[in-house]
Design a protein around this motif. Structure first.
Motif, PDB file in Angstrom:
ATOM      1  N   THR A 151      33.845  47.054  42.961  1.00 14.03           N
ATOM      2  CA  THR A 151      35.294  47.187  43.113  1.00 14.03           C
ATOM      3  C   THR A 151      35.842  46.095  44.012  1.00 14.03           C
ATOM      4  N   GLN A 152      35.135  45.805  45.087  1.00 10.63           N
ATOM      5  CA  GLN A 152      35.563  44.746  45.998  1.00 10.63           C
ATOM      6  C   GLN A 152      35.642  43.393  45.275  1.00 10.63           C
ATOM      7  N   ALA A 153      34.645  43.092  44.451  1.00  2.00           N
ATOM      8  CA  ALA A 153      34.647  41.841  43.707  1.00  2.00           C
ATOM      9  C   ALA A 153      35.805  41.792  42.710  1.00  2.00           C
ATOM     10  N   LEU A 154      36.083  42.911  42.060  1.00  2.00           N
ATOM     11  CA  LEU A 154      37.191  42.958  41.112  1.00  2.00           C
ATOM     12  C   LEU A 154      38.538  42.803  41.832  1.00  2.00           C
ATOM     13  N   VAL A 155      38.656  43.406  43.011  1.00  2.00           N
ATOM     14  CA  VAL A 155      39.875  43.241  43.792  1.00  2.00           C
ATOM     15  C   VAL A 155      40.061  41.784  44.179  1.00  2.00           C
ATOM     16  N   ALA A 156      38.991  41.140  44.639  1.00  5.34           N
ATOM     17  CA  ALA A 156      39.073  39.734  45.030  1.00  5.34           C
ATOM     18  C   ALA A 156      39.488  38.857  43.857  1.00  5.34           C
ATOM     19  N   ARG A 157      38.964  39.163  42.671  1.00  2.61           N
ATOM     20  CA  ARG A 157      39.335  38.405  41.468  1.00  2.61           C
ATOM     21  C   ARG A 157      40.808  38.636  41.119  1.00  2.61           C
ATOM     22  N   THR A 158      41.270  39.856  41.288  1.00  7.32           N
ATOM     23  CA  THR A 158      42.678  40.177  41.024  1.00  7.32           C
ATOM     24  C   THR A 158      43.600  39.395  41.940  1.00  7.32           C
ATOM     25  N   LEU A 159      43.208  39.250  43.194  1.00 10.39           N
ATOM     26  CA  LEU A 159      44.042  38.564  44.174  1.00 10.39           C
ATOM     27  C   LEU A 159      44.229  37.085  43.836  1.00 10.39           C
ATOM     28  N   GLU A 160      43.301  36.520  43.070  1.00 10.43           N
ATOM     29  CA  GLU A 160      43.404  35.103  42.689  1.00 10.43           C
ATOM     30  C   GLU A 160      44.656  34.831  41.863  1.00 10.43           C
ATOM     31  N   ASN A 161      45.167  35.840  41.192  1.00 10.19           N
ATOM     32  CA  ASN A 161      46.341  35.683  40.332  1.00 10.19           C
ATOM     33  C   ASN A 161      47.624  36.232  40.961  1.00 10.19           C
ATOM     34  N   MET A 162      47.557  36.594  42.237  1.00  7.94           N
ATOM     35  CA  MET A 162      48.698  37.185  42.915  1.00  7.94           C
ATOM     36  C   MET A 162      49.374  36.177  43.846  1.00  7.94           C
ATOM     37  N   ASP A 163      50.637  36.435  44.141  1.00  9.86           N
ATOM     38  CA  ASP A 163      51.404  35.577  45.041  1.00  9.86           C
ATOM     39  C   ASP A 163      51.137  35.986  46.486  1.00  9.86           C
ATOM     40  N   VAL A 164      49.961  35.597  46.974  1.00 10.35           N
ATOM     41  CA  VAL A 164      49.552  35.871  48.352  1.00 10.35           C
ATOM     42  C   VAL A 164      48.954  34.605  48.943  1.00 10.35           C
ATOM     43  N   ASP A 165      48.831  34.588  50.280  1.00  7.54           N
ATOM     44  CA  ASP A 165      48.315  33.392  50.943  1.00  7.54           C
ATOM     45  C   ASP A 165      46.832  33.467  51.272  1.00  7.54           C
ATOM     46  N   GLY A 166      46.233  34.648  51.132  1.00  9.13           N
ATOM     47  CA  GLY A 166      44.808  34.807  51.433  1.00  9.13           C
ATOM     48  C   GLY A 166      44.182  35.793  50.484  1.00  9.13           C
ATOM     49  N   GLY A 167      42.849  35.918  50.560  1.00 11.86           N
ATOM     50  CA  GLY A 167      42.182  36.819  49.636  1.00 11.86           C
ATOM     51  C   GLY A 167      40.930  37.464  50.199  1.00 11.86           C
ATOM     52  N   GLU A 168      40.761  37.420  51.520  1.00 16.71           N
ATOM     53  CA  GLU A 168      39.577  38.029  52.116  1.00 16.71           C
ATOM     54  C   GLU A 168      39.663  39.549  52.025  1.00 16.71           C
ATOM     55  N   ALA A 200      54.292  43.779  42.035  1.00 17.62           N
ATOM     56  CA  ALA A 200      53.269  43.273  41.117  1.00 17.62           C
ATOM     57  C   ALA A 200      51.879  43.459  41.705  1.00 17.62           C
ATOM     58  N   LEU A 201      51.743  43.230  43.001  1.00 26.18           N
ATOM     59  CA  LEU A 201      50.442  43.391  43.648  1.00 26.18           C
ATOM     60  C   LEU A 201      49.986  44.844  43.614  1.00 26.18           C
ATOM     61  N   SER A 202      50.879  45.753  43.912  1.00 23.63           N
ATOM     62  CA  SER A 202      50.528  47.170  43.908  1.00 23.63           C
ATOM     63  C   SER A 202      50.055  47.617  42.532  1.00 23.63           C
ATOM     64  N   ALA A 203      50.790  47.221  41.499  1.00 23.83           N
ATOM     65  CA  ALA A 203      50.417  47.604  40.140  1.00 23.83           C
ATOM     66  C   ALA A 203      49.065  47.020  39.749  1.00 23.83           C
ATOM     67  N   ALA A 204      48.826  45.767  40.099  1.00 25.11           N
ATOM     68  CA  ALA A 204      47.564  45.116  39.740  1.00 25.11           C
ATOM     69  C   ALA A 204      46.383  45.771  40.449  1.00 25.11           C
ATOM     70  N   LEU A 205      46.540  46.070  41.726  1.00 23.06           N
ATOM     71  CA  LEU A 205      45.440  46.684  42.480  1.00 23.06           C
ATOM     72  C   LEU A 205      45.101  48.061  41.928  1.00 23.06           C
ATOM     73  N   ASN A 206      46.111  48.841  41.573  1.00 22.35           N
ATOM     74  CA  ASN A 206      45.861  50.202  41.098  1.00 22.35           C
ATOM     75  C   ASN A 206      45.301  50.241  39.684  1.00 22.35           C
ATOM     76  N   HIS A 207      45.222  49.091  39.029  1.00 26.20           N
ATOM     77  CA  HIS A 207      44.576  49.017  37.718  1.00 26.20           C
ATOM     78  C   HIS A 207      43.090  48.689  37.829  1.00 26.20           C
ATOM     79  N   VAL A 208      42.621  48.370  39.027  1.00 29.57           N
ATOM     80  CA  VAL A 208      41.212  48.013  39.211  1.00 29.57           C
ATOM     81  C   VAL A 208      40.365  49.283  39.227  1.00 29.57           C
ATOM     82  N   PRO A 209      39.333  49.368  38.371  1.00 30.57           N
ATOM     83  CA  PRO A 209      38.461  50.551  38.391  1.00 30.57           C
ATOM     84  C   PRO A 209      37.826  50.731  39.765  1.00 30.57           C
TER      85      PRO A 209
END
Length: 244
Positions: A151-168, A200-209
């Motif tokens: 799940t952590q890896a999938l979240v990190a991959r999701t963050l790559e497509n989000m409008d954020v400044d970091g992804g740790e 957009a971030l909230s929706a994307a995160l809640n779609h991660v298994p």
């Protein structure tokens, strides 16, 4: 004003006491979690003893429930209460749209469920929690323990497509072990720096298994009571409009 309170605690106490005045006899009220909410519960206990205030409380964590019972407040479950009149809770950050980041105390799942079941949500916070852009505070994401690294890896991959400044992404720890929520889950803290599009971030995160819920509260809070270090308060949102 108690002499032993820090400037931060003076602000927290001020906002909690102002918000406690919103509770009326007969109400069903959600009680938040955290240091500011603890001042709220204490003040409501005072009103119960001094004024005869009677209301039903739905706490958002076991520690809030324990404090409320200790104050003599009637505590019930959300299933027993049904729809609530009001929820009062803290926040780790809030912006001009009253979008929040919550979950620093690890209770954002219950907090979001309770807030969504309420006619109104009022946030109590010190002035330092108001920000121009969300994201300096790490965003909590509750995940089930099974396969949490996946799940952590999938979240990190999701963050790559989000409008954020970091992804740790960091697994929250306590006393050398993974932090466990009241629901038996873990929390990933996302160090994003800046959140450009919370919705957009909230929706994307809640779609991660494996993700149960994230700490972004969008279109839920309608008012904020802000406490200041001099003991004064200011208002945002619906309460400010009502005051005129």
């Amino acid at each position: 004003m108690p002499a032993d309170l820090s400037p931060s605690d003076i602000a927290k106490r001020a906002t909690a006491r102002r918000a406690a005045d919103l509770v009326e006899t007969g109400m069903k009220v959600g009680l938040g979690t955290g240091s500011t909410a603890a001042f709220l519960v204490s003040r409501l206990g005072e009103r119960l003893r001094d004024e005869g205030l009677r209301f039903t409380a739905v706490p958002t964590s076991t520690r809030t429930a324990e404090q409320a019972r200790g104050e003599g407040i009637e505590v019930v479950t959300l299933n027993e209460a049904g729809r609530l009149d009001l929820t009062i809770d803290g926040a780790d950050e809030f912006d001009a749209d009253l979008t929040l980041i919550k979950g620093g105390g690890g209770a954002h799942l219950q907090e979001k469920i309770v807030a969504a079941a309420s006619d109104r949500m009022v946030v109590i916070a010190d002035a330092g929690k108001e920000v121009a852009t969300l994201g300096a505070f790490p965003l909590p994401v509750e995940v089930i323990p099974f396969g949490w690294r996946t799940t952590q890896a999938l979240v990190a991959r999701t963050l790559e497509n989000m409008d954020v400044d970091g992804g740790e992404t960091v697994l929250r720890m306590r006393d050398g072990a993974a932090f466990v929520t009241d629901e038996g889950n873990h929390i990933l803290d996302l160090h994003l720096g800046r959140i450009g599009d919370a919705r957009a971030l909230s929706a994307a995160l809640n779609h991660v298994p494996g993700v149960v819920e994230n700490g972004l509260f969008i279109d839920i809070c309608d008012s904020v009571v802000i406490g200041h270090e001099d003991g004064s308060v200011s208002l945002r949102g619906r309460l400010a409009a009502e005051q005129g």
